[in-house]
Design an enzyme around this catalytic site. Structure first.
Site, PDB file in Angstrom:
ATOM      1  N   TYR A  84       5.011   1.966  -6.304  1.00  0.00           N
ATOM      2  CA  TYR A  84       5.416   1.293  -5.076  1.00  0.00           C
ATOM      3  C   TYR A  84       6.929   1.219  -4.862  1.00  0.00           C
ATOM      4  CZ  TYR A  84       0.560  -0.133  -5.463  1.00  0.00           C
ATOM      5  OH  TYR A  84      -0.813  -0.130  -5.603  1.00  0.00           O
ATOM      6  N   SER A 122      -2.067  -5.357 -10.222  1.00  0.00           N
ATOM      7  CA  SER A 122      -2.908  -4.349  -9.593  1.00  0.00           C
ATOM      8  C   SER A 122      -2.739  -2.985 -10.262  1.00  0.00           C
ATOM      9  CB  SER A 122      -2.605  -4.300  -8.091  1.00  0.00           C
ATOM     10  OG  SER A 122      -3.628  -3.645  -7.378  1.00  0.00           O
ATOM     11  N   TYR A 123      -2.237  -1.983  -9.544  1.00  0.00           N
ATOM     12  CA  TYR A 123      -2.032  -0.671 -10.153  1.00  0.00           C
ATOM     13  C   TYR A 123      -1.108  -0.777 -11.362  1.00  0.00           C
ATOM     14  CZ  TYR A 123      -1.544   4.457 -10.159  1.00  0.00           C
ATOM     15  OH  TYR A 123      -1.587   5.791 -10.501  1.00  0.00           O
ATOM     16  N   TRP A 136      -5.481   1.977   1.499  1.00  0.00           N
ATOM     17  CA  TRP A 136      -4.597   2.178   0.347  1.00  0.00           C
ATOM     18  C   TRP A 136      -4.164   3.634   0.233  1.00  0.00           C
ATOM     19  CZ3 TRP A 136      -4.362   4.777  -4.341  1.00  0.00           C
ATOM     20  CH2 TRP A 136      -3.379   4.314  -5.235  1.00  0.00           C
ATOM     21  N   ASP A 192      -9.528 -12.592  -4.671  1.00  0.00           N
ATOM     22  CA  ASP A 192      -8.907 -11.287  -4.909  1.00  0.00           C
ATOM     23  C   ASP A 192     -10.015 -10.250  -5.120  1.00  0.00           C
ATOM     24  OD1 ASP A 192      -7.564  -9.056  -6.028  1.00  0.00           O
ATOM     25  OD2 ASP A 192      -6.057 -10.351  -6.947  1.00  0.00           O
ATOM     26  N   HIS A 238      -5.408 -11.218  -3.087  1.00  0.00           N
ATOM     27  CA  HIS A 238      -4.618 -10.268  -3.856  1.00  0.00           C
ATOM     28  C   HIS A 238      -3.126 -10.430  -3.557  1.00  0.00           C
ATOM     29  CE1 HIS A 238      -4.567  -6.739  -6.425  1.00  0.00           C
ATOM     30  NE2 HIS A 238      -3.748  -6.116  -5.589  1.00  0.00           N
TER      31      HIS A 238
END
Length: 584
Positions: free
Chosen positions: A76, A143-144, A190, A259, A289
């Site tokens: 990101y 998350s990722y 996404w 979430d 989230h």
């Protein structure tokens, strides 16, 4: 004709993205004013094993030569984590924020998940060779970024000593697929946002039209994108080789009840804890989230109060305490913290427990009994503690061209208008939604743990979906969503291959509905909704037996839900010992 959703996504996305951007800019300005010359920064290019170089931003404390290290690997963009990096560096850590392969300043091609293990291991090796590294590395992120930590921890590396995964997961079930259905409200936005080198402008696309496009497999082609990710050649089996029980290092796990990653994050914690690993903490708040980055106290219609706030500053302080304890051996309040800390909604307070789920949480079954005809706001069927000897069924028509709309729950935070606590009364008015309602509770009931429905069904189709939703009906009539789930009938047994149905045959199916911690107050009632769609959260089943991703033709089908002693359809709720059963 399908009820249009067009335009609603853009409003929700713009709100949440504006919130994050404004927060980021304010934090960056504050960091510039506070950090000053305490930190040395440097841009570095780190060679991977195949020769590709990945870009990193290195932050070193001004004083000292050797430090414990905090690594964050992200697709990101490094700039988003400058505040955290400078905070940790000011606290005596060397910090490396690295762009994932194929993103921003890093070389190579980006394909989600595929290269994170090899690139992460190569990065850890590189860090261990640097003169500023003392041999102890921690990882952090949501998350990722949490996935990127967990896979490395599951494979082991001598330098990786501690992780801080927020809303992390290891497998694809629960993220990309749920009960066999495709979670398109997650995957399509996404992929649109993240597949390119930097980030696409989401306002350039009509997301709702992509959700509705048939076949859904061609949704990206419909907007002129030849997606490398959204195609039948991109396989995610590699995600299934990572096992939580292989993680042996300390981890602080955090997620939110609202979430969409919550159940996967809880599964990771359960897997590590069941293997007897020490040093595991779990914190679950009433958040959607990434809400914990903000000071928002609302999730949908419900405000959980100032006690629910984590905030970016609080998250940074918590992470520093964690790394101080696990990388430096320092004692602090985390050393004495309960292993599991949960926010109990309804009571709106934090509670400490010894394990997840709590020992006092016991499964209790609530059985469906007959409907009286057309749906009403009071509900037509009942929930009772024993199966009634009615030996009957309820029926509805599932039309995938007019699916039950998604309204609240643990959903993708890009679509903020569909996230969190929402009133289900409009949905319960539909002819394709069956409702089963308890009598008013005589006393307060606490539900803490995982929820599951067991239903007995038949259909005219060769394949179809069934959905279940748990609702709290308050005394004023408000029908508050708690948790929901879906099962795609052809995947009812978990694979490895699709198993089509025999029309008219009765099948028993389980629907995993996620986990919660909520207090249902005396006088309120429990309700279960049964239907066959939750769109656009999940893709629509064509009912024909054709793969839903490839189907261009959708057909109506008649569904039956059976109940009684022979086919005791029911929901299983994890009720705390202090709770009591409904009045009947």
């Amino acid at each position: 004709m399908m009820r249009s959703l067009t335009g609603r996504w853009a409003i929700g996305a713009s709100v949440v993205l504006s919130m994050l951007v404004c927060s980021l800019d304010a934090d960056l300005q504050a960091a510039d004013e506070q950090v000053g010359n305490m930190i040395q920064t440097e841009q570095v290019m780190i060679p991977m094993r195949d020769g590709v170089e990945l870009s990193g931003a290195l932050y070193l404390p001004e004083a000292g030569d050797v430090f414990p290290v905090i690594l964050v690997r992200t697709p990101y963009g490094k700039r988003q984590l400058r505040v955290e990096a400078e905070f940790w560096a000011a606290g005596g850590y060397a910090v490396l924020i690295q762009d994932a392969r194929g993103k921003f300043a890093s070389g190579g091609d980006y394909l989600p998940f595929v290269n994170e293990l090899a690139d992460g291991m190569a990065t850890l090796d590189w860090i261990m060779e640097q003169p500023w590294c003392n041999g102890k590395i921690g990882m952090w992120g949501s998350s990722y970024l949490a996935f990127s930590q967990l896979i490395l921890a599951s494979k082991g590396h001598p330098g990786l000593r501690s992780i801080f995964p927020v809303s992390g997961w290891l497998g694809s079930e629960g993220q990309i697929t749920c009960g066999g259905a495709n979670h398109i409200m997650l995957s399509i936005p996404w992929i649109l946002h993240e597949e390119s080198l930097t980030n696409r402008n989401m306002n350039d696309y009509e997301i709702d039209e992509m959700f509705e496009y048939l076949p859904i497999l061609d949704a990206f082609k419909s907007v002129g994108i030849d997606s490398r990710i959204w195609n039948e050649k991109y396989e995610l089996e590699e995600l299934d080789v990572y096992r939580p029980e292989d993680i042996e290092i300390p981890a602080l796990h955090m997620t939110g009840w609202l979430d969409f990653v919550a159940e996967s994050a809880l599964g990771v914690y359960r897997g590590i804890d069941a293997a007897g690993r020490k040093g595991q903490l779990l914190i679950v708040g009433p958040w959607f989230h990434d809400q914990f980055y903000s000071t928002f106290t609302e999730a949908g219609d419900e405000d959980f109060g100032p006690q629910s706030v984590m905030g970016r500053a609080g998250l940074m302080e918590l992470s520093k305490k964690w790394f101080d304890m696990t990388l430096r051996g320092m004692k602090n309040d985390l050393s004495e913290k309960d292993r599991v800390t949960l926010f109990v909604m309804g009571a709106d307070e934090w509670r400490g427990f010894d394990q997840w789920p709590p020992v006092a949480s016991k499964p209790r079954k609530f059985f469906f009994s007959s409907m009286s005809g057309a749906n009403s706001l009071d509900g037509d069927g009942s929930l009772s503690c024993l199966p009634l000897d009615d030996a009957s069924f309820d029926t509805f028509t599932f039309d995938p061209m007019d699916p039950v709309p998604t309204n609240g729950g643990a959903n993708m935070h890009f679509m903020l208008h569909l996230v969190g606590v929402k009133d289900q009364r409009d949905i319960e008015r539909r002819d394709d939604v069956l409702v089963y309602t308890s009598e008013p509770l005589e006393d307060d009931m606490e539900i803490i743990g995982a929820i599951e429905a067991r239903i007995y069904v038949s259909t005219e189709g060769l394949d179809t979906d069934f959905t279940a939703k748990l609702v709290e009906v308050r005394e004023d009539g408000y029908a508050r969503i708690i948790e929901e789930g879906i099962v795609r009938a052809s995947w009812r047994n978990g694979g490895p291959d699709r198993e089509l149905l025999e029309p008219g045959k009765v099948y028993g199916m389980n629907i995993a509905m996620g986990s919660t911690a909520i207090l249902i107050k005396a006088g309120n009632r429990l309700r279960v909704e049964i239907s066959s769609s939750n769109f656009p959260k999940y893709d629509r089943n064509p009912n024909t037996g054709e793969d839903p991703l490839r189907a261009a033709v959708l057909k109506k089908t008649r569904q039956k839900i059976y109940h009684g002693k022979k086919y005791p359809s029911h929901i299983v709720l994890p009720v705390m010992d202090e709770g009591v059963r409904p009045g009947r």
